[in-house]
Design an enzyme around this catalytic site. Structure first.
Site, PDB file in Angstrom:
ATOM      1  CG  ASN A  12     -33.476  27.216  36.697  1.00  0.00           C
ATOM      2  OD1 ASN A  12     -32.601  26.378  36.890  1.00  0.00           O
ATOM      3  ND2 ASN A  12     -33.859  27.587  35.474  1.00  0.00           N
ATOM      4  CE  LYS A  21     -44.263  22.517  26.454  1.00  0.00           C
ATOM      5  NZ  LYS A  21     -43.328  23.193  27.391  1.00  0.00           N
TER       6      LYS A  21
END
Length: 404
Positions: free
Chosen positions: A209, A340
């Site tokens: 990325n 998370k």
């Protein structure tokens, strides 16, 4: 903030030397005791009398002009400095300092200095990108020098590009931020991840990325400056990592997972700034994959979610995640924080100008369980890192108070 601080201001011979007068004035107004050292070339652009008037101290140019027989001037200056600023820093001055040359008052003082150094480069864009200058900047970074990045705009040579000296106001902000850090995180162990991961398809091809690692590196540098013991786990990056931290290099998402979980139990604060691949090729070919037909279909599988794994494992650690979004930033950020089990989420719209990957600035919102904590305007990634860690330190202190 700067009251009682002795700052050496080194001004070198570029057209941006005229900004040294404004910088000197602003530092004095902020309470600093400023001692100016100019190169002979700088004195061609701006007179020593101007800097003497603004600093209220004699200006040093000649190494051999010893005004006080009881001291050696360049040693005395170096010994008493709380910070040295070089602004503008020309390519020549940067080269001298990086390579230990000492042929004028400024470079001689720098060789004797033990204080922190803040460098604000200013030069033509091609000079700034020259391999020799890049390497000299890397050498200085490795030795712990701090930088205020040059801006993009009209240069004296006529180019419109990166290379102009940062504005005096921005340099003063960086100085104030440096002194504000103190020992806010003294005794804390901070674990930071940075950069992008690489998922191999074959020995020459991979999925990755756009992450440069700049945000994670800025966080690691800021944590170190605030007194923390820092471990930096970095994947693929295009920026220079900060000096003075434990650097662990990894490539894939799996390697990053292993490196982070191995060190997680001993960490106090964990900042997951890395851009980790969500998927990897099911099959990694040992040899270069040859062209075969007009199309190629890749089968991908999920990687382990590192942030979620840490959220499930944490036992008192302050866990900070990042959310790079392109729409509905607040909703996705809060959802990520909850799912998370994070304590803070740093969210941004990576499609906005001045935010996202590769740049030197960012525009972020900080979220906690209570919702939006602070929405920051466009700031340098260094400033974003400092603001984030101030919030982290406050939360750590608040948690300690509740448990005492």
């Amino acid at each position: 903030m700067l009251k009682g601080k002795t700052i050496i201001l080194g001004i070198t011979g570029g057209i941006a030397a005229y900004k040294g007068a404004a910088l000197c004035s602003k530092l004095v107004q902020a309470g600093a005791d400023v001692r100016v050292i100019m190169t002979e070339s700088a004195a061609k652009f701006i007179t020593p009398l101007t800097l003497q008037t603004l600093s209220r101290h004699p200006v040093y140019i000649d190494t051999f002009e010893e005004r006080d027989p009881s001291v050696v001037a360049h040693i005395h200056l170096a010994d008493h400095a709380d910070l040295i600023i070089i602004a503008p820093a020309t390519a020549n001055a940067i080269g001298k300092i990086a390579n230990g040359l000492a042929d004028d008052m400024l470079s001689t003082t720098m060789l004797a200095a033990t204080s922190p150094v803040l460098i604000a480069p200013a030069m033509n864009v091609h000079m700034y990108e020259n391999a020799a200058v890049v390497r000299n900047l890397e050498l200085l970074a490795e030795r712990g020098a701090m930088f205020v990045e040059p801006g993009t705009g009209q240069l004296a040579c006529g180019y419109v590009a990166k290379g102009r000296l940062a504005e005096p106001e921005d340099i003063v902000k960086a100085v104030e931020a440096f002194f504000a850090q103190g020992n806010t995180l003294a005794g804390q162990r901070v674990l930071v991840t940075a950069g992008g991961t690489v998922e191999r398809l074959d020995p020459v091809r991979y999925l990755t990325n756009d992450s440069s690692g700049k945000m994670g590196f800025a966080i690691a540098e800021a944590a170190k400056a605030m007194g923390a013991q820092v471990t930096l786990i970095a994947g693929r990056t295009s920026a220079q990592p900060p000096a003075g931290v434990e650097l662990v290099r990894v490539e894939s998402a799996q390697q990053m997972l292993e490196a982070v979980t191995e060190r997680f139990d001993t960490a106090d604060i964990v900042v997951k700034a890395a851009a980790v691949a969500d998927y990897r090729p099911v099959k990694q070919h040992g040899q270069k994959l040859k062209k075969n037909g007009e199309s190629l279909t890749l089968e991908l599988e999920r990687t382990t979610d590192i942030l979620q794994t840490l959220g499930e494992k944490k036992k008192g650690q302050l866990l900070i995640g990042f959310a790079a979004e392109t729409e509905d930033v607040e909703r996705y950020a809060m959802d990520k924080l909850t799912r998370k089990n994070c304590d803070l989420i740093v969210a941004n719209d990576v499609g906005a100008d001045g935010a996202g990957f590769n740049g030197d600035t960012n525009i972020v919102q900080l979220y906690g369980p209570e919702g939006l904590i602070e929405s920051l305007p466009m700031l340098s990634k260094r400033e974003v890192a400092q603001r984030l860690l101030i919030h982290a330190a406050d939360r750590m202190a608040s948690t300690r108070r509740r448990t005492e």
